[in-house]
Design an enzyme around this catalytic site. Structure first.
Site, PDB file in Angstrom:
ATOM      1  CG  ASN A 194       8.454 -36.468  36.514  1.00  0.00           C
ATOM      2  OD1 ASN A 194       7.595 -36.195  35.673  1.00  0.00           O
ATOM      3  ND2 ASN A 194       9.717 -36.123  36.373  1.00  0.00           N
ATOM      4  CE  LYS A 238       6.306 -34.379  33.004  1.00  0.00           C
ATOM      5  NZ  LYS A 238       7.663 -34.937  33.205  1.00  0.00           N
ATOM      6  CE1 TYR A 243      10.465 -32.195  29.292  1.00  0.00           C
ATOM      7  CE2 TYR A 243       9.300 -33.997  28.243  1.00  0.00           C
ATOM      8  CZ  TYR A 243       9.482 -33.152  29.325  1.00  0.00           C
ATOM      9  OH  TYR A 243       8.692 -33.283  30.441  1.00  0.00           O
ATOM     10  CD  GLU A 270       9.049 -24.581  29.482  1.00  0.00           C
ATOM     11  OE1 GLU A 270       8.220 -24.604  30.422  1.00  0.00           O
ATOM     12  OE2 GLU A 270      10.158 -25.139  29.552  1.00  0.00           O
ATOM     13  CG  HIS A 309       7.182 -29.228  32.202  1.00  0.00           C
ATOM     14  ND1 HIS A 309       8.550 -29.308  32.127  1.00  0.00           N
ATOM     15  CD2 HIS A 309       6.844 -27.960  31.846  1.00  0.00           C
ATOM     16  CE1 HIS A 309       9.026 -28.133  31.738  1.00  0.00           C
ATOM     17  NE2 HIS A 309       8.013 -27.296  31.556  1.00  0.00           N
TER      18      HIS A 309
HETATM   19  P1  ADP Z   1      12.349 -31.800  35.112  1.00  0.00           P
HETATM   20  O1  ADP Z   1      11.030 -32.245  34.507  1.00  0.00           O
HETATM   21  O2  ADP Z   1      12.424 -32.168  36.580  1.00  0.00           O
HETATM   22  O3  ADP Z   1      12.672 -30.345  34.849  1.00  0.00           O
HETATM   23  P2  ADP Z   1      14.249 -32.685  33.025  1.00  0.00           P
HETATM   24  O4  ADP Z   1      14.003 -31.421  32.260  1.00  0.00           O
HETATM   25  O5  ADP Z   1      15.671 -33.091  33.279  1.00  0.00           O
HETATM   26  O6  ADP Z   1      13.515 -32.674  34.451  1.00  0.00           O
HETATM   27  O7  ADP Z   1      13.589 -33.901  32.267  1.00  0.00           O
HETATM   28  C1  ADP Z   1      12.361 -33.773  31.613  1.00  0.00           C
HETATM   29  C2  ADP Z   1      11.541 -35.041  31.830  1.00  0.00           C
HETATM   30  O8  ADP Z   1      12.168 -36.149  31.196  1.00  0.00           O
HETATM   31  C3  ADP Z   1      11.407 -35.453  33.295  1.00  0.00           C
HETATM   32  O9  ADP Z   1      10.409 -34.743  33.989  1.00  0.00           O
HETATM   33  C4  ADP Z   1      11.096 -36.924  33.163  1.00  0.00           C
HETATM   34  O10 ADP Z   1       9.728 -37.158  32.818  1.00  0.00           O
HETATM   35  C5  ADP Z   1      11.986 -37.317  31.981  1.00  0.00           C
HETATM   36  N1  ADP Z   1      13.308 -37.771  32.451  1.00  0.00           N
HETATM   37  C6  ADP Z   1      14.356 -37.000  32.837  1.00  0.00           C
HETATM   38  N2  ADP Z   1      15.421 -37.739  33.224  1.00  0.00           N
HETATM   39  C7  ADP Z   1      15.033 -39.037  33.086  1.00  0.00           C
HETATM   40  C8  ADP Z   1      15.671 -40.301  33.323  1.00  0.00           C
HETATM   41  N3  ADP Z   1      16.925 -40.378  33.787  1.00  0.00           N
HETATM   42  N4  ADP Z   1      14.949 -41.425  33.059  1.00  0.00           N
HETATM   43  C9  ADP Z   1      13.693 -41.362  32.588  1.00  0.00           C
HETATM   44  N5  ADP Z   1      13.039 -40.194  32.343  1.00  0.00           N
HETATM   45  C10 ADP Z   1      13.682 -39.058  32.597  1.00  0.00           C
END
Ligand code: ADP
Length: 143
Positions: free
Chosen positions: A117, A14, A54, A131, A120
């Site tokens: 974070n 990212k 997403y 994907e 992905h």
């Molecule tokens: P992951 O990436 O851990 O599989 P998700 O699919 O739930 O998690 O979410 C996709 C991405 O959206 C996350 O990696 C993060 O960058 C963002 N995201 C998810 N939940 C939140 C939140 N509560 N606040 C801000 N960003 C979020």
């Protein structure tokens, strides 16, 4: 003998990963864990690709913020494969919220918060396959 399953995962490095200059470190961790890079490219995420990727988040109030973040710079899309790749890569990545991710995980070491974070990683075998098809053409992948 139980044979471990060869699985495939889409990993996205990212914008915060690029900005923090952690691409090499993150890829090194995956390669050292015996995953093979079989595709890699830098790309800007279009709105339609991001919405598809997403789709489980588009109705959430903070989706525009996620979109702004994910489009703030190009990302690096990586196709990885190896034994039990889905579970093992997600373990190496850590939970969504970087602030609770353990040290030693990629998000625990380099992530800032829930959104920033670092990476992905596909969360199931089916999503990994879907994907990879969404992000790469066949020509862009090693056999
Ligand atoms: P992951 O990436 O851990 O599989 P998700 O699919 O739930 O998690 O979410 C996709 C991405 O959206 C996350 O990696 C993060 O960058 C963002 N995201 C998810 N939940 C939140 C939140 N509560 N606040 C801000 N960003 C979020």
């Amino acid at each position: 003998m139980i044979r471990a399953l060869m699985e495939k995962s889409l990993v996205l490095l990212k914008p915060d990963c690029l900005e923090g200059r952690k691409c090499g470190e993150v890829l090194k961790r995956f390669e050292e864990a015996n995953f093979e890079v079989f595709g890699v490219k830098m790309m800007r995420l279009s709105e339609s690709l991001l919405r598809e990727h997403y789709s489980h988040l588009t109705e959430l109030p903070f989706f525009p913020e996620i979109q702004g973040f994910m489009q703030s710079s190009p990302v690096v899309a990586v196709a990885l494969r190896g034994e039990n790749a889905i579970t093992r890569i997600r373990e190496m990545v850590g939970p969504t919220d970087s602030t609770v991710a353990e040290k030693g995980t990629i998000r625990g070491d380099f992530g800032k918060d829930k959104m920033r974070n670092v990476v992905h990683a596909s969360d199931s075998v089916e999503n990994g396959e879907a994907e990879l098809k969404r992000f790469f053409t066949k020509d862009e992948l090693h056999n």
